[in-house]
Design an enzyme around this catalytic site. Structure first.
Site, PDB file in Angstrom:
ATOM      1  N   HIS A  60      54.084  40.610  75.185  1.00  0.00           N
ATOM      2  CA  HIS A  60      54.176  39.266  75.434  1.00  0.00           C
ATOM      3  C   HIS A  60      52.632  38.595  75.626  1.00  0.00           C
ATOM      4  O   HIS A  60      52.546  37.324  76.163  1.00  0.00           O
ATOM      5  CB  HIS A  60      55.037  39.250  76.864  1.00  0.00           C
ATOM      6  CG  HIS A  60      54.415  39.770  77.974  1.00  0.00           C
ATOM      7  ND1 HIS A  60      54.184  40.957  78.069  1.00  0.00           N
ATOM      8  CD2 HIS A  60      53.969  39.207  79.208  1.00  0.00           C
ATOM      9  CE1 HIS A  60      53.600  41.531  79.061  1.00  0.00           C
ATOM     10  NE2 HIS A  60      53.349  40.380  79.863  1.00  0.00           N
ATOM     11  N   ASP A  61      51.483  39.387  75.821  1.00  0.00           N
ATOM     12  CA  ASP A  61      50.223  38.862  76.073  1.00  0.00           C
ATOM     13  C   ASP A  61      49.528  38.738  74.925  1.00  0.00           C
ATOM     14  O   ASP A  61      48.539  38.459  75.116  1.00  0.00           O
ATOM     15  CB  ASP A  61      49.564  39.746  76.986  1.00  0.00           C
ATOM     16  CG  ASP A  61      49.996  39.910  78.425  1.00  0.00           C
ATOM     17  OD1 ASP A  61      50.452  38.788  78.704  1.00  0.00           O
ATOM     18  OD2 ASP A  61      50.130  40.964  78.821  1.00  0.00           O
TER      19      ASP A  61
ATOM     20  N   ASP B 264      52.411  46.678  85.970  1.00  0.00           N
ATOM     21  CA  ASP B 264      51.441  45.910  85.637  1.00  0.00           C
ATOM     22  C   ASP B 264      49.978  46.033  86.204  1.00  0.00           C
ATOM     23  O   ASP B 264      49.742  46.203  87.260  1.00  0.00           O
ATOM     24  CB  ASP B 264      52.041  44.605  86.032  1.00  0.00           C
ATOM     25  CG  ASP B 264      51.214  43.226  85.710  1.00  0.00           C
ATOM     26  OD1 ASP B 264      51.082  42.854  84.511  1.00  0.00           O
ATOM     27  OD2 ASP B 264      50.677  42.514  86.430  1.00  0.00           O
TER      28      ASP B 264
ATOM     29  N   ASP C 139      59.400  45.784  85.314  1.00  0.00           N
ATOM     30  CA  ASP C 139      58.124  45.679  85.381  1.00  0.00           C
ATOM     31  C   ASP C 139      57.663  45.509  87.053  1.00  0.00           C
ATOM     32  O   ASP C 139      58.442  44.955  87.594  1.00  0.00           O
ATOM     33  CB  ASP C 139      57.752  44.193  84.848  1.00  0.00           C
ATOM     34  CG  ASP C 139      56.474  44.156  84.294  1.00  0.00           C
ATOM     35  OD1 ASP C 139      55.298  44.470  84.704  1.00  0.00           O
ATOM     36  OD2 ASP C 139      56.309  43.608  82.815  1.00  0.00           O
TER      37      ASP C 139
END
Ligand code: GLC
Ligand code: CA
Length: 560
Positions: A320-321, A201, A102
């Site tokens: 994961h969001d 990101d 990431d």
């Protein structure tokens, strides 16, 4: 471009997203780590995964679980050491699995040395690495994505700094050339360690509008999302990426399908982007039906905009969001849990693009039922809870909040991976950093490995199928019933090869009528999510004009 199976490895690949903190703990401290991931390479290989994306493992105070980085070139000790990282890369490679990291470059942690220096004064060389107001006054009333103003006051400087996310995540100033060069140096350093690429990101936020710009009433984040002029910085960034043979996937909220080729076309900034259109259609209130027509329209628009040769899609239903897909797009009641999880898997894994599977999705892990406020960890959940607690009386409020968080919180996807039915789900020998979902007694890897009709085995079948046919790699896409409110019927086609995917996305029976163009061919059934009910249900071996589908029933046909 001639129609053939692609020679770009990532176009033919299946990706798996690992949230390291919750994947596997190797040293008994309750926190997932790099050596834990290493232990599970065999599992990933068996599933059919070609590359993994690791959420941030860098040094971080963990205000936003690693998305607040205080040292880009160090591993957070809770995850292990740089040697562990090197070993993980080596072992993954030896098993044919690539590793991408990431890349968080819209902001750093407020504990990053650059920011600590920046706060020392205007003359400090790092001051201009960040974004400052001229005076003590906030230049506008823009709202940050995590709530509250985008501006945070620094008394010693009598100025405010800018942050799109939490106040502990100050935004980097992309207008500053030295800053950009520092970031590019860091990127090259990581690529020289042998990693295979990045998920980038929040990259659509690096350019900000002029301070007097008003936010759109329907979209508070418009002044700092995909702002005109962002291309200048993205081009510089992509020039660095192009020095290496890697894969890049940008997180690009606010980028439309119409603009997509600029981002991921042949000369685009990235190889793929994560778009936000379809994922924002999830259903918070389970009594309401999913907007099937909207979902098809969103997915279809991207399929068409980025057809092979013009661009490439990243396919996903979870990360994961967002909450767990089986709970918000499918149906997590005992009756339809497995069937709807398989239906969603079929729907998105057979589209054109590179599919990403989020850890636990392949088991149909549903949302968590949170039973205490302190089980929630996410910075946005905590902000929301604080705001809600301020409103009404304590007792009823707590219950309401827990119910809300159990459906919307990002924590739903961050509970530990469920490896087996033992106390900590085989994730750790110690009490995990975050509560394990009690349903791990029945939903876990060990169990699903045993059951031939499990969701896990169905994912394996789908992945094999995807890789066995050119048409599923690079074939075009056509939606046959775009206005049907229950069923998704799409075809993938390539020269003479055809695959027809039929998915009922509702908990009701559905009747469909297929157009003539689909009929009159020699279709044969490749895959169904109702294998076990074949005798009793309407699983038809071939395609007919009128078909009746059971709730969440899924049928995949092929003809040559
Ligand atoms: C991205 C990440 C999210 C994080 C945010 C700020 O959206 O996916 O988890 O909170 O950026 O870095
Ligand atoms: Ca650990």
């Amino acid at each position: 471009m001639t129609e053939k199976r692609t020679d770009k490895w990532w176009q033919d690949a299946v990706a798996y997203q690992i949230y390291p903190k919750s994947f596997k703990d190797s040293n008994g401290d309750g926190i997932g780590d790099l050596n834990g991931i290493r232990e599970k390479i065999g599992y990933l290989k068996d599933l059919g995964v070609d590359f993994v994306w690791l959420n941030p493992v860098y040094q971080s105070p963990n205000v936003d679980n690693g998305y607040d980085i205080s040292d880009y070139q160090a591993i957070n000790p809770e995850f292990g050491t740089m040697d562990d990282m090197t070993q993980l890369i080596e072992e993954a490679h030896a098993n044919g699995i690539k590793v991408i990291m990431d890349l968080v470059i819209n902001h750093t942690s407020d504990q990053h040395p650059w920011f600590l220096e920046a706060c020392k004064g205007e003359d400090n060389p790092y001051h201009d690495y960040y974004i400052w107001s001229d005076t003590a006054e906030k230049p506008n009333d823009w709202q940050s994505i995590f709530g509250g103003s985008v501006w945070e006051y620094v008394p010693s400087l009598k100025k405010n700094y800018f942050h799109v996310f939490a106040k502990e995540q100050p935004d980097l100033n992309w207008e500053n050339k030295q800053m950009r060069e520092s970031i590019f140096r860091m990127i090259r350093w990581w690529l020289d360690q042998g990693i295979d690429g990045f998920r980038i990101d929040a990259i659509s936020h690096i350019k900000k509008s002029s301070w007097e710009t008003k936010a759109r009433p329907d979209w508070p984040h418009s002044p700092f999302t995909n702002v005109k002029g962002i291309g200048k910085y993205l081009k510089e960034l992509s020039a660095v990426f192009k020095e290496y043979d890697i894969v890049t996937v940008g997180e690009a909220s606010g980028v439309t399908a119409e603009e997509a080729t600029e981002w991921v076309g042949n000369d685009g900034y990235f190889n793929m982007i994560f778009e936000f259109e379809h994922i924002s259609l999830w259903q918070r209130d389970k009594s309401e039906a999913v907007d099937v027509v909207g979902l098809k329209r969103a997915l279809g628009r991207w399929q068409k905009a980025l057809d092979y040769g013009e661009g490439w899609n990243a396919l996903y239903m979870e990360n994961h969001d967002v909450p767990r897909s089986v709970s918000v797009f499918g149906n997590d009641t005992p009756q339809y849990w497995a069937r709807s999880a398989k239906a969603l898997a079929t729907m998105y894994l057979l589209l054109q693009g590179t599919p990403f599977i989020y850890q636990g999705q392949e088991l149909g892990m549903p949302n968590m039922t949170f039973t205490a406020i302190d089980q929630l960890d996410d910075v946005t959940a905590k902000n929301q809870i604080k705001a809600l607690l301020g409103e009404k009386d304590q007792a009823t409020k707590t219950l309401e909040i827990l119910e809300l968080m159990s459906s919307i919180s990002r924590d739903n996807s961050r509970t530990p991976m469920q490896w087996d039915k033992s106390d900590n789900a085989g994730f750790s020998t110690a009490k995990p950093w975050m509560a394990v979902n009690p349903n791990h007694k029945t939903i876990n890897v060990a169990q699903q490995k045993k059951e031939s009709s499990s969701i896990l085995n169905y994912y394996k079948q789908l992945i094999k199928l995807r890789k066995s046919k050119d048409v599923l790699a690079v074939g075009h896409y056509e939606d046959y019933l775009p206005t049907d409110e229950q069923v998704y019927v799409y075809e993938r086609f390539l020269e003479h090869e055809r695959v027809l995917v039929i998915v009922n996305l509702t908990k009701e029976q559905a009747e469909i009528r297929l157009p003539q163009t689909v009929l009159g061919k020699n279709w044969s059934l490749l895959l169904t999510n109702m294998e076990e009910d074949k005798e009793t249900s309407a699983v038809t071996e071939t395609v007919t004009e009128k078909m009746t589908l059971e709730p969440y029933q899924t049928l995949v046909y092929a003809h040559n």
